[in-house]
Write a protein that holds these residues in place. Structure first.
Motif, mmCIF file in Angstrom:
data_model
loop_
_atom_site.group_PDB
_atom_site.id
_atom_site.type_symbol
_atom_site.label_atom_id
_atom_site.label_comp_id
_atom_site.label_asym_id
_atom_site.label_seq_id
_atom_site.Cartn_x
_atom_site.Cartn_y
_atom_site.Cartn_z
ATOM 1 N N ARG A 60 -4.834 -3.863 6.701
ATOM 2 C CA ARG A 60 -4.911 -2.485 7.195
ATOM 3 C C ARG A 60 -6.188 -2.247 7.983
ATOM 4 N NH1 ARG A 60 -4.719 2.470 3.029
ATOM 5 N NH2 ARG A 60 -6.797 1.661 2.553
ATOM 6 N N ALA A 61 -7.291 -2.839 7.532
ATOM 7 C CA ALA A 61 -8.570 -2.607 8.203
ATOM 8 C C ALA A 61 -8.610 -3.224 9.589
ATOM 9 C CB ALA A 61 -9.716 -3.156 7.346
ATOM 10 N N LEU A 62 -7.987 -4.396 9.748
ATOM 11 C CA LEU A 62 -8.081 -5.099 11.027
ATOM 12 C C LEU A 62 -6.829 -4.984 11.882
ATOM 13 C CD1 LEU A 62 -9.933 -8.356 9.930
ATOM 14 C CD2 LEU A 62 -10.846 -6.483 11.283
ATOM 15 N N LEU A 63 -5.671 -5.052 11.264
ATOM 16 C CA LEU A 63 -4.430 -5.053 12.039
ATOM 17 C C LEU A 63 -3.845 -3.665 12.251
ATOM 18 C CD1 LEU A 63 -2.602 -8.213 10.654
ATOM 19 C CD2 LEU A 63 -4.217 -7.990 12.546
ATOM 20 N N SER A 64 -4.263 -2.696 11.462
ATOM 21 C CA SER A 64 -3.806 -1.317 11.664
ATOM 22 C C SER A 64 -4.916 -0.355 11.289
ATOM 23 C CB SER A 64 -2.558 -1.045 10.815
ATOM 24 O OG SER A 64 -2.039 0.239 11.095
ATOM 25 N N PRO A 65 -6.047 -0.420 12.015
ATOM 26 C CA PRO A 65 -7.200 0.405 11.650
ATOM 27 C C PRO A 65 -6.892 1.880 11.746
ATOM 28 C CG PRO A 65 -7.509 -0.557 13.820
ATOM 29 C CD PRO A 65 -6.274 -1.190 13.231
ATOM 30 N N ALA A 66 -7.530 2.645 10.884
ATOM 31 C CA ALA A 66 -7.290 4.089 10.848
ATOM 32 C C ALA A 66 -7.607 4.698 12.204
ATOM 33 C CB ALA A 66 -8.157 4.737 9.771
ATOM 34 N N GLY A 67 -6.666 5.460 12.711
ATOM 35 C CA GLY A 67 -6.863 6.169 13.972
ATOM 36 C C GLY A 67 -6.493 5.370 15.202
ATOM 37 N N LEU A 125 0.809 -1.215 0.000
ATOM 38 C CA LEU A 125 0.000 0.000 0.000
ATOM 39 C C LEU A 125 0.843 1.266 0.000
ATOM 40 C CD1 LEU A 125 -2.720 -1.122 2.582
ATOM 41 C CD2 LEU A 125 -2.863 -1.176 0.090
ATOM 42 N N GLY A 126 2.152 1.135 0.179
ATOM 43 C CA GLY A 126 3.015 2.304 0.178
ATOM 44 C C GLY A 126 2.852 3.176 1.400
ATOM 45 N N ALA A 127 2.562 2.568 2.550
ATOM 46 C CA ALA A 127 2.396 3.324 3.794
ATOM 47 C C ALA A 127 2.797 2.432 4.958
ATOM 48 C CB ALA A 127 0.951 3.808 3.965
ATOM 49 N N ASP A 128 3.363 3.045 5.982
ATOM 50 C CA ASP A 128 3.736 2.290 7.172
ATOM 51 C C ASP A 128 2.489 1.943 7.973
ATOM 52 O OD1 ASP A 128 6.419 2.424 6.540
ATOM 53 O OD2 ASP A 128 6.727 4.285 7.670
ATOM 54 N N LEU A 129 2.316 0.682 8.265
ATOM 55 C CA LEU A 129 1.195 0.223 9.079
ATOM 56 C C LEU A 129 1.737 -0.176 10.444
ATOM 57 C CD1 LEU A 129 -0.808 -2.000 6.539
ATOM 58 C CD2 LEU A 129 -0.966 0.458 6.958
#
Length: 404
Positions: free
Chosen positions: A168-175, A71-75
Motif C-alpha cells: 500500500r505504501a509503495l504501489l498504492s500510496p495515499a492520495g 487490508l479490507g480496502a481496494d488498492l
C-alpha cells in the motif's frame, strides 16, 4: 481463536506466494537495470526494458489485489503512460512517479521475501531437529516444537499484513490515485474549455462568412427590388427571384451549421442510426454491430457520434484500409464503441490532432479512449463513456455491413 484458525491457512498461502514472487521481483529488477544500461548500446535493450516494465506492472497489480484483500480496502493506482519499445515511450514511462515506486518495491519485496524464506527455513530446521531427536509422533508436543509452532502461529498473519502495508505504501500510496484523478480532471476541464471556445469561434466564423453575409446580400437585393418596383417591374421581379435564391442558400447554410452542432439523424434515429449513417460515409466498407438497449442522453449521443465519425474518417483517409468495423454495446453503466480497420497501423494520439480531438471530446463526459495500432495493423480505437440510458426507448440491436 476460531477466526484465526480459519484465517491462518489463507495467510500461510499468501505468505508462500509472496516468497515465491520475491525471486521474480529480483529478476525483473535486474532485467530493467541491465536493459537500461544496454539500451544506448544495443537496440534490443529497449524492448527488454519495456517487457520488464509491463511484467512489473502485472506483478504489482496481483500484489495490490492481494494486499487489498488483507487490508479490507481496494488498492488502485493510475499509471500515466504505457511502456513501449521506443525511446519516447520509455522516457515517458520512466518519468511516471509510480514507475520509480514500482522499482523500489521490487527491491524491497525481493529482500523481504528472502528474509521470510530464511526465517521459515530456520523454523523448519528446528522442527526437523525436534523430530529427529524426539520420541516418534509425540515429538511435536515437546517444548521446542510448541515454541516453533507458536512463533509460526503468531508471526505468519503479521508478516502478511506487514507485506500488505508495504504494498500500500509503495504501489498504492495515499492520495496518488486521487491526485492523478484530479490532474486528469483538471486537464480534461482545460481541454474542454479550449474545445468549447474553438467551437464557438467556428460557429461565429461560419455565421459571419456564410449565413450572415448571405442575409446581408439578401437585404441589399430586397432594397434594390423595392426601388425598382415602380420604375422597372421586370428588374424588380428578377431581383426578387435572386433574393429568394439567396434566402434558400442562407437557409441551407444555417441547416448545415445546425447539423454540425447536433446532426438531425441523432434526433430522428438515435445513436444506432447516427453510427450507421457515419459508416455509410466512410470510403471503405464498414461492418456495423450495435447492441444498445435504450437511448443515452443527447449530449452523450452527440459526443459518441462525432468521435466515431472522426475515427471512421481517419480510417478512410490515412489507414490505407480495405475494410473497417464498428461495434457499439452497453454494459456496466458504460457505452463502449470500438472502431477498427485492417490498414497500415501506427496510429498515435501524440502525432495527430484527430485522435487528440476524440480524447478531448469524450474527456468532457469522463470518457476514455485507448488506441491499439501496431505497425502493420490492425488498428482499434476503443471509446468508453459512462452514462445512464434513457428508459422511454425500445431496445435497438443492429448488425449490418455498410459500404462507402
Amino acid at each position: 481463536m476460531k477466526r484465526r484458525l480459519r484465517e491462518w491457512p489463507t495467510a500461510a498461502v499468501r505468505l508462500a506466494g509472496a516468497v515465491g514472487t520475491a525471486l521474480v521481483a529480483a529478476v525483473l529488477l535486474l532485467t530493467q537495470l541491465v536493459g537500461l544500461v544496454l539500451a544506448p548500446l544495443f537496440g534490443v535493450g529497449l524492448p527488454v526494458v519495456a517487457g520488464a516494465l509491463g511484467a512489473t506492472r502485472a506483478l504489482a497489480d496481483v500484489h495490490r489485489a492481494v494486499a487489498g484483500q488483507v487490508l479490507g480496502a481496494d488498492l488502485a493506482v493510475a499509471y500515466r503512460t504505457d511502456p513501449g519499445p521506443t525511446w519516447r515511450e520509455l522516457a515517458a514511462c520512466l518519468r511516471d512517479p509510480q514507475t520509480g515506486r514500482d522499482m523500489i518495491w521490487l527491491a524491497l519485496h525481493a529482500v523481504a521475501g528472502t528474509l521470510v524464506a530464511a526465517f521459515a527455513s530456520v523454523l523448519v530446521e528446528v522442527l526437523s531437529g525436534v523430530f529427529a531427536g524426539g520420541v516418534g509422533p509425540f515429538a511435536i508436543f515437546t517444548l521446542p516444537a510448541l515454541v516453533v509452532l507458536a512463533i509460526a502461529w503468531w508471526t505468519v498473519p503479521w508478516i502478511v499484513r506487514a507485506l500488505a502495508l508495504l504494498v500500500r505504501a509503495l504501489l498504492s500510496p495515499a492520495g496518488s490515485a486521487l491526485a492523478t484523478r484530479v490532474e486528469q480532471l483538471t486537464e480534461s476541464r482545460a481541454a474542454t474549455v479550449d474545445a468549447q471556445a474553438a467551437e464557438l469561434r467556428r460557429i461565429e466564423r461560419d455565421l459571419h462568412d456564410g449565413a450572415q453575409a448571405r442575409l446581408a446580400a439578401l437585404g441589399m437585393t430586397l432594397g434594390l427590388a423595392a426601388q425598382a418596383l415602380r420604375s422597372d417591374p421586370d428588374r424588380a421581379a428578377a431581383l426578387l427571384e435572386e433574393a429568394r435564391a439567396d434566402a434558400g442558400r442562407a437557409q441551407g447554410e444555417l441547416r448545415d451549421l445546425v447539423r454540425g452542432i447536433h446532426p438531425p439523424v441523432l434526433a430522428d434515429r438515435g445513436l444506432p442510426g447516427g453510427l450507421e449513417a457515419a459508416a455509410l460515409l466512410c470510403p471503405v466498407p464498414v461492418d456495423v454491430a450495435i447492441d444498445l438497449p435504450a437511448r443515452p442522453q443527447a449530449p452523450v449521443e452527440s459526443a459518441l457520434y462525432f468521435a466515431a465519425a472522426e475515427a471512421l474518417a481517419n480510417a478512410g483517409r490515412h489507414a490505407r484500409a480495405t475494410r473497417a468495423w464498428l461495434r457499439a454495446a452497453f454494459a456496466g453503466g458504460r457505452i463502449t464503441v470500438v472502431v477498427g480497420d485492417d490498414g497500415q497501423g501506427g496510429a498515435d494520439p501524440r502525432r495527430g490532432t484527430g485522435l487528440r480531438g476524440i480524447e478531448r471530446r469524450l474527456a468532457a463526459f469522463d470518457g476514455t479512449v485507448s488506441v491499439r495500432s501496431p505497425p502493420g495493423g490492425p488498428t482499434e480505437i476503443t471509446m468508453e463513456l459512462p452514462c445512464d440510458l434513457c428508459a422511454p426507448s425500445s431496445p435497438r440491436t443492429t448488425s449490418s455491413s455498410a459500404t462507402g
